[in-house]
Design an enzyme around this catalytic site. Structure first.
Site, short mmCIF file in Angstrom:
data_model
loop_
_atom_site.label_atom_id
_atom_site.label_comp_id
_atom_site.label_asym_id
_atom_site.label_seq_id
_atom_site.Cartn_x
_atom_site.Cartn_y
_atom_site.Cartn_z
N TRP A 185 0.67 -0.98 -0.03
CA TRP A 185 -0.06 0.00 0.01
C TRP A 185 0.84 1.43 -0.04
O TRP A 185 0.25 2.42 -0.27
CB TRP A 185 -1.13 0.14 1.05
CG TRP A 185 -0.25 0.03 2.45
CD1 TRP A 185 0.48 -0.82 3.10
CD2 TRP A 185 -0.32 1.29 3.41
NE1 TRP A 185 0.71 -0.27 4.56
CE2 TRP A 185 0.17 1.09 4.65
CE3 TRP A 185 -1.10 2.59 3.49
CZ2 TRP A 185 0.56 1.99 5.59
CZ3 TRP A 185 -0.94 3.28 4.32
CH2 TRP A 185 -0.15 3.36 5.56
N ASP A 186 2.14 1.11 0.22
CA ASP A 186 3.08 2.36 0.04
C ASP A 186 2.86 2.76 -1.06
O ASP A 186 2.99 4.34 -1.18
CB ASP A 186 4.41 1.72 0.04
CG ASP A 186 5.02 0.83 1.27
OD1 ASP A 186 3.80 0.33 2.03
OD2 ASP A 186 5.99 0.56 1.68
N GLU A 246 1.75 -1.48 13.19
CA GLU A 246 1.74 -2.94 13.28
C GLU A 246 2.36 -3.57 14.62
O GLU A 246 2.51 -4.71 14.62
CB GLU A 246 2.75 -3.70 12.09
CG GLU A 246 2.03 -3.16 10.80
CD GLU A 246 2.97 -3.62 9.61
OE1 GLU A 246 2.39 -3.72 8.58
OE2 GLU A 246 4.14 -3.51 9.79
N GLN A 278 4.34 3.38 13.41
CA GLN A 278 4.31 4.60 12.42
C GLN A 278 2.92 5.28 12.67
O GLN A 278 2.17 4.87 13.38
CB GLN A 278 4.67 4.00 11.16
CG GLN A 278 3.46 3.19 10.72
CD GLN A 278 3.65 2.27 9.28
OE1 GLN A 278 4.43 1.33 9.32
NE2 GLN A 278 2.99 2.75 8.17
#
Length: 769
Positions: A357-358, A488, A602
């Site tokens: 998905w980056d 995550e 993140q």
């Protein structure tokens, strides 16, 4: 953090050879052209610590998934971009003694990546165990002008002896992937051949059946004159070479010019590969090295014309931003909608080289602004063409009626990530793909894309969300159970705020797009209704009910969005209070300890605020930022850029600059001690975002570009190029104000500090500070 790269505006320079840094440098000095690429492995032999890597875009292998147990829905394989035939080899023997920098006394070593013109140059002196000294100069590149080809110019000069020098240009197809499960090799030989000035190997991947023909031609110069020595042909399994032995005189240079090409059965019929390869090699060798290098410089000059960022007053920041832009451009050119952007690009194997998905969350903004519109459109078409696979992926997990779950990791649309907490639960990736469609249309104005392709993808994603939620009779609201957010370091949580927020946004946007397409192109809409079996009243009614009744965790006391249910039950120790010996926690702590901590890998809540900032007032943004940033360990390369952008919006220049430097020099300084595995290509787009969306405050408002810029304290000015709806603008921010130059024939209106400014075609204006 390492600090061995010399500061320079246009070059990445390493002076002196430290074997401990070699794999890091192999990543940093990597080359590519969107179609092929390679790590900066030496041409001559090297028996020290190295990670060999030559890659051909789109060629992959379905490696066996390794899990301790199997659950329904697990992918059968993990797709990997393969280490392909090594074409850079030029083995060197000095009177029978192999030149190997791991066994030599090395001096005057210098490695330089010229980003302006797109080539890698290496110079060194070496003394062998027997005392023979040579000087070597090597220059190579992967051609941007002819993207299936590359070339090397390798010059060796004996400094203290006369004798025999043996040069062996070779192609080695007997390669391995470092991350191969069970140490399996992925290639079979199809054919090979030698000729007096070159040779080739055709290799076929196991299972997937891709064929790649890798060939070379070479010429030899001695003391500046072209010679035609006798070459001994060498062939063994998956290997061809030509051994040339020359009488060398002290002080006289010998040069090998090696031309190479990689042709794939993706682009040619397998039975035509050798013929096409031969023609390609004949063509580039006829041009000659100098002509190819000039073409390379011209191709890069054109790219820099559209995407360079100039920073005055901070050479470290200047070098870093150009390095990030350079790597992005040599990783993806947008010429082929079958290709995408691997997290490591052509610089390493980690993450399999697959699509994450980056691309949609971080790379799309960069390509929208710096490349022709078709480049981003091709990134979207890549996902559209895999919609059928996304529907199949959802069906494997029990979803129906055309619901689509795009994979977390993929090459051809099939999910190939093998960790359950990611594969099944990190479903927010669906939202990033929908947001990329919105972002593309908002930026380009290409609303036709919605009717042609976009709405069909949005509908599949919205159908997934509508089935993924659960009605809670206790809350009398919809909830989102068992998910993993962008953080995550939290798995299998309930009601991750970001996931729930982007889910309802997707459904809302789908309804809005459907209404637009229905009104503007009823025939196309009717065809889509038929194709997808859309029950508009029932399905859209459910979407709207979910939107109205969705539960979002919120802390009234602190007035912040809660990352998920129960987040505040965790012990709230801030990152600044962690011992240095505990960092990074993903290398020092057990997974159990990480999951029970409050620490955030993140941007999670802040990722949603970044996407949807127009929905929140500045105080809401500040409260959430001030709460979550101190709990974020930034152990994902994707994290600092989002924090830099939001800090800039809040006027927090210190933190904005701190996070910019962290993302910009992540690989150059090996900040996370992992650059040896490859550069963080997708996060490099975030570096560009930190400058343009952060320091320059660029947004799209009501179909106009808007800027709210400031200058970081160390800078005297900065400027960048933006392509927007046919106009090409150069924006320069200085203490005098904001200067805008329109280098196109299209008049455009922009907002600077909230006020409209008309920039006429081929004109410029200054908005004073």
């Amino acid at each position: 953090m390492k600090n061995y790269i010399k500061a320079d505006e246009w070059r990445i320079i390493e002076e002196g050879f430290d074997p401990h840094y070699n794999k890091i440098s192999e990543s940093i000095f990597s080359l590519g052209n969107g179609r092929m690429g390679q790590r900066a492995n030496f041409e001559e032999a090297y028996s020290g610590d190295t990670l060999l890597g030559n890659y051909v875009a789109g060629v992959y292998y379905p490696d066996k998934t390794r899990v301790g147990w199997w659950k329904n829905g697990y992918p059968e394989y993990f797709a990997k971009v393969l280490n392909a035939a090594n074409w850079v080899i030029i083995d060197v023997q000095l009177d029978g003694e192999q030149l190997d920098l791991a066994k030599c006394e090395v001096s005057n070593f210098r490695r330089e990546l010229n980003m302006k013109e797109g080539y890698l140059k290496r110079d060194f002196r070496a003394k062998t165990a027997s005392g023979k000294e040579v000087k070597v100069e090597a220059t190579r590149f992967c051609s941007m002008a002819d993207d299936e080809t590359g070339a090397i110019k390798y010059t060796i000069t004996p400094l203290n002896f006369s004798g025999e020098i043996t040069l062996t240009p070779a192609i080695d197809g007997d390669v391995v992937n470092k991350d191969s499960n069970y140490d399996e090799k992925f290639w079979d030989e199809v054919s090979k051949a030698n000729n007096p000035n070159g040779g080739y190997i055709v290799m076929r991947t196991k299972k997937t059946g891709f064929e790649v023909a890798t060939g070379m031609q070479f010429s030899i110069q001695q003391n500046g004159e072209i010679i035609e020595p006798t070459a001994e042909a060498i062939e063994k399994e998956k290997y061809v070479a030509s051994k040339i032995t020359l009488s060398a005189k002290e002080g006289e240079a010998i040069t090998v010019i090696k031309y190479a090409a990689n042709l794939s059965s993706q682009n040619y019929k397998a039975e035509e590969l050798v013929e096409q390869l031969t023609a390609t090699l004949d063509r580039i060798s006829a041009k000659g090295f100098d002509t190819m290098l000039a073409e390379q410089a011209a191709a890069w000059a054109e790219k820099w014309k559209h995407n360079d960022i100039i920073i005055d007053g901070d050479i470290s920041a200047q070098q870093a931003i150009r390095f990030n832009i350079y790597q992005l451009n040599q990783t993806y050119t947008g010429e082929d909608d079958r290709l995408n952007i691997g997290p490591k690009g052509f610089t390493g194997e980690k993450y399999g080289g697959s699509t994450y998905w980056d691309t949609e969350a971080y790379c799309v903004p960069f390509y929208l602004s710096t490349a022709p519109q078709k480049v981003t459109r091709n990134l979207l078409l890549y996902r559209y063409k895999q919609l059928g696979k996304a529907i199949e992926n959802a069906q494997l997990l029990g979803f129906k009626n055309g619901a689509a779950l795009y994979p977390m990791v993929t090459m051809d649309g099939t999910e190939c990530h093998n960790e359950w907490e990611i594969t099944f639960e990190e479903i927010h990736r669906n939202g990033a793909i929908a947001f990329a469609i919105y972002n593309y249309v908002r930026y380009t104005g290409d609303e036709a894309y919605l009717g042609d392709y976009g709405l069909e993808v949005l509908l599949g994603i919205a159908r997934f969300w509508s089935q993924r939620v659960t009605w809670s009779e206790d809350r009398e609201q919809y909830v989102m159970l068992g998910v993993t957010g962008p953080n995550e370091y939290e798995n299998n949580v309930n009601n991750n705020w970001y996931t729930s927020t982007i889910a309802t946004w997707c459904m809302q946007y789908t309804v809005e797009v459907a209404e637009k397409v229905k009104a503007e192109n009823p025939e196309k809409y009717a065809a889509l209704v038929s194709k997808t079996n859309l029950d508009e009243a029932t399905e859209f009614g459910r979407f709207k009910h979910i939107i109205d009744k969705m539960y979002y965790p919120y802390d009234e006391k602190r007035q912040i969005f809660l990352q998920q249910d129960g987040y505040l039950d965790k012990e709230q120790i801030l990152v600044k209070d962690l011992s240095a010996s505990d960092r990074p926690i993903n290398q020092k702590w057990s997974w159990d300890r990480i999951l029970r901590s409050c620490y955030i890998k993140q941007a999670d809540v802040l990722q949603g605020i970044y996407f949807f900032e127009d929905q929140y007032d500045i105080d809401t943004i500040r409260r959430n930022y001030d709460f979550y940033e101190p709990r974020t360990v930034h152990e994902s390369s994707l994290s600092p850029c989002v924090h830099a952008i939001i800090a800039a919006k809040l006027g927090d220049e210190a933190r904005a600059y701190e996070f910019y430097l962290r993302t910009a020099r992540l690989d150059l300084d090996d900040y996370n001690n992992d650059t040896e595995d490859g550069c963080h290509i997708t996060s490099m787009a975030g570096t560009w975002m930190a400058v343009v969306e952060g320091f320059a405050g660029m947004r799209v408002n009501d179909s106009k570009l808007s800027f709210q810029p400031f200058i970081p304290g160390k800078w005297s000015s900065f400027s960048f190029h933006i392509g927007f709806r046919g106009a090409l603008l150069n924006i320069k921010v200085s203490k005098e104000g904001v200067q805008i130059k329109n280098a196109s024939d299209i008049e455009t209106t922009v907002l600077v500090y909230g006020k409209e400014q008309v920039v006429k075609a081929n004109d410029d204006l200054l908005v004073e500070a």
